[in-house]
Design a protein around this motif. Structure first.
Motif, PDB file in Angstrom:
ATOM      1  N   ASP A 167      26.020  30.578  28.199  1.00  0.00           N
ATOM      2  CA  ASP A 167      25.015  29.834  27.440  1.00  0.00           C
ATOM      3  C   ASP A 167      24.030  30.852  26.886  1.00  0.00           C
ATOM      4  O   ASP A 167      23.264  31.451  27.648  1.00  0.00           O
ATOM      5  N   PRO A 168      24.046  31.102  25.574  1.00  0.00           N
ATOM      6  CA  PRO A 168      23.154  32.125  25.008  1.00  0.00           C
ATOM      7  C   PRO A 168      21.681  31.860  25.268  1.00  0.00           C
ATOM      8  O   PRO A 168      20.871  32.787  25.266  1.00  0.00           O
ATOM      9  N   MET A 169      21.320  30.616  25.551  1.00  0.00           N
ATOM     10  CA  MET A 169      19.923  30.288  25.828  1.00  0.00           C
ATOM     11  C   MET A 169      19.478  30.775  27.207  1.00  0.00           C
ATOM     12  O   MET A 169      18.280  30.811  27.504  1.00  0.00           O
ATOM     13  N   GLN A 170      20.436  31.156  28.068  1.00  0.00           N
ATOM     14  CA  GLN A 170      20.100  31.588  29.420  1.00  0.00           C
ATOM     15  C   GLN A 170      20.149  33.101  29.600  1.00  0.00           C
ATOM     16  O   GLN A 170      20.094  33.594  30.724  1.00  0.00           O
ATOM     17  N   LYS A 171      20.282  33.828  28.521  1.00  0.00           N
ATOM     18  CA  LYS A 171      20.394  35.282  28.646  1.00  0.00           C
ATOM     19  C   LYS A 171      19.157  35.849  29.324  1.00  0.00           C
ATOM     20  O   LYS A 171      18.037  35.607  28.882  1.00  0.00           O
ATOM     21  N   ILE A 172      19.360  36.596  30.422  1.00  0.00           N
ATOM     22  CA  ILE A 172      18.233  37.106  31.195  1.00  0.00           C
ATOM     23  C   ILE A 172      18.143  38.624  31.195  1.00  0.00           C
ATOM     24  O   ILE A 172      17.121  39.176  31.560  1.00  0.00           O
ATOM     25  N   PHE A 173      19.215  39.307  30.820  1.00  0.00           N
ATOM     26  CA  PHE A 173      19.192  40.764  30.837  1.00  0.00           C
ATOM     27  C   PHE A 173      19.019  41.295  29.416  1.00  0.00           C
ATOM     28  O   PHE A 173      19.754  40.909  28.508  1.00  0.00           O
ATOM     29  N   ARG A 174      18.029  42.167  29.229  1.00  0.00           N
ATOM     30  CA  ARG A 174      17.836  42.800  27.923  1.00  0.00           C
ATOM     31  C   ARG A 174      18.648  44.079  27.886  1.00  0.00           C
ATOM     32  O   ARG A 174      18.503  44.964  28.723  1.00  0.00           O
ATOM     33  N   GLU A 175      19.504  44.179  26.882  1.00  0.00           N
ATOM     34  CA  GLU A 175      20.380  45.340  26.789  1.00  0.00           C
ATOM     35  C   GLU A 175      19.611  46.565  26.335  1.00  0.00           C
ATOM     36  O   GLU A 175      18.829  46.516  25.394  1.00  0.00           O
ATOM     37  N   ARG A 176      19.862  47.674  27.002  1.00  0.00           N
ATOM     38  CA  ARG A 176      19.244  48.933  26.596  1.00  0.00           C
ATOM     39  C   ARG A 176      19.976  49.487  25.368  1.00  0.00           C
ATOM     40  O   ARG A 176      21.174  49.309  25.217  1.00  0.00           O
ATOM     41  N   ALA A 177      19.247  50.169  24.524  1.00  0.00           N
ATOM     42  CA  ALA A 177      19.865  50.781  23.352  1.00  0.00           C
ATOM     43  C   ALA A 177      20.742  51.946  23.799  1.00  0.00           C
ATOM     44  O   ALA A 177      20.302  52.813  24.559  1.00  0.00           O
ATOM     45  N   GLN A 178      21.997  51.946  23.338  1.00  0.00           N
ATOM     46  CA  GLN A 178      22.919  53.018  23.698  1.00  0.00           C
ATOM     47  C   GLN A 178      23.738  53.401  22.483  1.00  0.00           C
ATOM     48  O   GLN A 178      24.023  52.572  21.617  1.00  0.00           O
ATOM     49  N   VAL A 179      24.112  54.663  22.417  1.00  0.00           N
ATOM     50  CA  VAL A 179      25.007  55.102  21.361  1.00  0.00           C
ATOM     51  C   VAL A 179      26.420  54.774  21.813  1.00  0.00           C
ATOM     52  O   VAL A 179      26.871  55.219  22.856  1.00  0.00           O
ATOM     53  N   SER A 180      27.117  53.967  21.050  1.00  0.00           N
ATOM     54  CA  SER A 180      28.436  53.533  21.465  1.00  0.00           C
ATOM     55  C   SER A 180      29.297  53.244  20.248  1.00  0.00           C
ATOM     56  O   SER A 180      28.804  52.865  19.190  1.00  0.00           O
ATOM     57  N   THR A 181      30.611  53.410  20.410  1.00  0.00           N
ATOM     58  CA  THR A 181      31.537  53.068  19.342  1.00  0.00           C
ATOM     59  C   THR A 181      32.030  51.638  19.494  1.00  0.00           C
ATOM     60  O   THR A 181      32.846  51.182  18.721  1.00  0.00           O
ATOM     61  N   SER A 182      31.543  50.919  20.492  1.00  0.00           N
ATOM     62  CA  SER A 182      31.959  49.528  20.681  1.00  0.00           C
ATOM     63  C   SER A 182      31.270  48.631  19.663  1.00  0.00           C
ATOM     64  O   SER A 182      30.165  48.896  19.218  1.00  0.00           O
ATOM     65  N   VAL A 183      31.951  47.552  19.296  1.00  0.00           N
ATOM     66  CA  VAL A 183      31.394  46.604  18.343  1.00  0.00           C
ATOM     67  C   VAL A 183      30.258  45.845  19.008  1.00  0.00           C
ATOM     68  O   VAL A 183      30.383  45.395  20.143  1.00  0.00           O
ATOM     69  N   PRO A 184      29.092  45.700  18.343  1.00  0.00           N
ATOM     70  CA  PRO A 184      27.978  44.947  18.943  1.00  0.00           C
ATOM     71  C   PRO A 184      28.433  43.551  19.338  1.00  0.00           C
ATOM     72  O   PRO A 184      29.207  42.909  18.622  1.00  0.00           O
ATOM     73  N   TYR A 185      27.948  43.095  20.466  1.00  0.00           N
ATOM     74  CA  TYR A 185      28.355  41.799  21.000  1.00  0.00           C
ATOM     75  C   TYR A 185      27.462  40.691  20.459  1.00  0.00           C
ATOM     76  O   TYR A 185      26.239  40.789  20.518  1.00  0.00           O
ATOM     77  N   ASP A 186      28.075  39.659  19.902  1.00  0.00           N
ATOM     78  CA  ASP A 186      27.337  38.539  19.337  1.00  0.00           C
ATOM     79  C   ASP A 186      28.016  37.248  19.768  1.00  0.00           C
ATOM     80  O   ASP A 186      29.214  37.060  19.556  1.00  0.00           O
ATOM     81  N   TRP A 187      27.248  36.334  20.384  1.00  0.00           N
ATOM     82  CA  TRP A 187      27.823  35.106  20.929  1.00  0.00           C
ATOM     83  C   TRP A 187      28.443  34.234  19.838  1.00  0.00           C
ATOM     84  O   TRP A 187      29.522  33.682  20.009  1.00  0.00           O
ATOM     85  N   ASP A 188      27.773  34.107  18.700  1.00  0.00           N
ATOM     86  CA  ASP A 188      28.296  33.270  17.625  1.00  0.00           C
ATOM     87  C   ASP A 188      29.622  33.808  17.095  1.00  0.00           C
ATOM     88  O   ASP A 188      30.541  33.043  16.781  1.00  0.00           O
TER      89      ASP A 188
END
Length: 213
Positions: A167-188
């Motif tokens: 449930d995107p409304m319950q997100k409790i952890f704030r992601e730290r900025a990191q250099v990564s080649t992974s695709v940004p995660y988006d719930w939608d």
């Protein structure tokens, strides 16, 4: 949507099923029921349940009691550390990965990034994990970082059927900025990519309480 439609989607052959529900509407119950029924119906299967807290692991363990080795329950940090421990030499890490993590400000974040890069370079590692766990259940997935999400989706890309609850409304952890080649995660984006997207909206947790609330 009804619980029945969610159960049908979970039991389908769809590679990726996403179930969204507010607190108290049955995400954990649906996931645990699906895991238990699948493990009992197919003794040769071995499901992997990934959570974000040890408390959630305990809840799943209680609700899947009696299925033996058919269900493996871990935090997502734990499965990442498990992979890192097995390949610590290639990652340039000490054998005691857990100790290394605790000594760093964002140890688990750094470790996840290192493991993601390892899996990208050597896909046979994640392929073997997907072969072992043909079904993966992700609990409260809205709290996954972009790198954690990329690791989970790598399992799906190598053949594991993914059942994601959140449930995107319950997100409790704030992601730290990191250099990564992974695709940004988006719930939608995740819900659009899923072969089945279902929602639970009946507040089971409060059926015996104050109806006004």
């Amino acid at each position: 949507m009804s619980d029945a439609s969610v159960h049908t989607a979970l039991r389908s052959d769809a590679p990726l099923v996403v179930v969204e529900a507010p607190a108290g509407c049955g995400k954990t119950t649906s996931g645990a029921d699906y895991a238990r029924e699948t493990a009992l119906a197919d003794k040769g299967s071995r499901l992997l349940i990934l959570t974000h807290t040890h408390a959630a692991c305990s809840v799943f363990a209680e609700r899947t009691r009696g299925v033996g080795s058919g269900v493996e329950i871990r935090t997502i940090d734990s499965i990442i550390a498990h992979i890192a421990s097995a390949y610590h030499v290639g990652l340039g890490l000490p054998a005691d990965v857990s100790s290394w993590v605790r000594q760093r400000q964002d140890g688990y974040g750094e470790l996840a990034l290192s493991v993601f890069e390892l899996l990208r370079r050597h896909p046979m590692i994640v392929a073997s994990l997907a072969q072992r766990h043909r079904i993966v259940i992700c609990d409260e997935h809205q709290d996954s970082s972009g790198v954690q999400h990329a690791i989970v989706m790598a399992l799906q890309q190598h053949g594991a059927r993914m059942r994601i609850f959140g449930d995107p409304m319950q997100k409790i952890f704030r992601e730290r900025a990191q250099v990564s080649t992974s695709v940004p995660y988006d719930w939608d984006t995740l819900t659009r990519e899923a072969q089945a997207y279902e929602q639970l909206d009946y507040p089971h947790r409060w059926t015996s309480g104050c109806q006004e609330l």
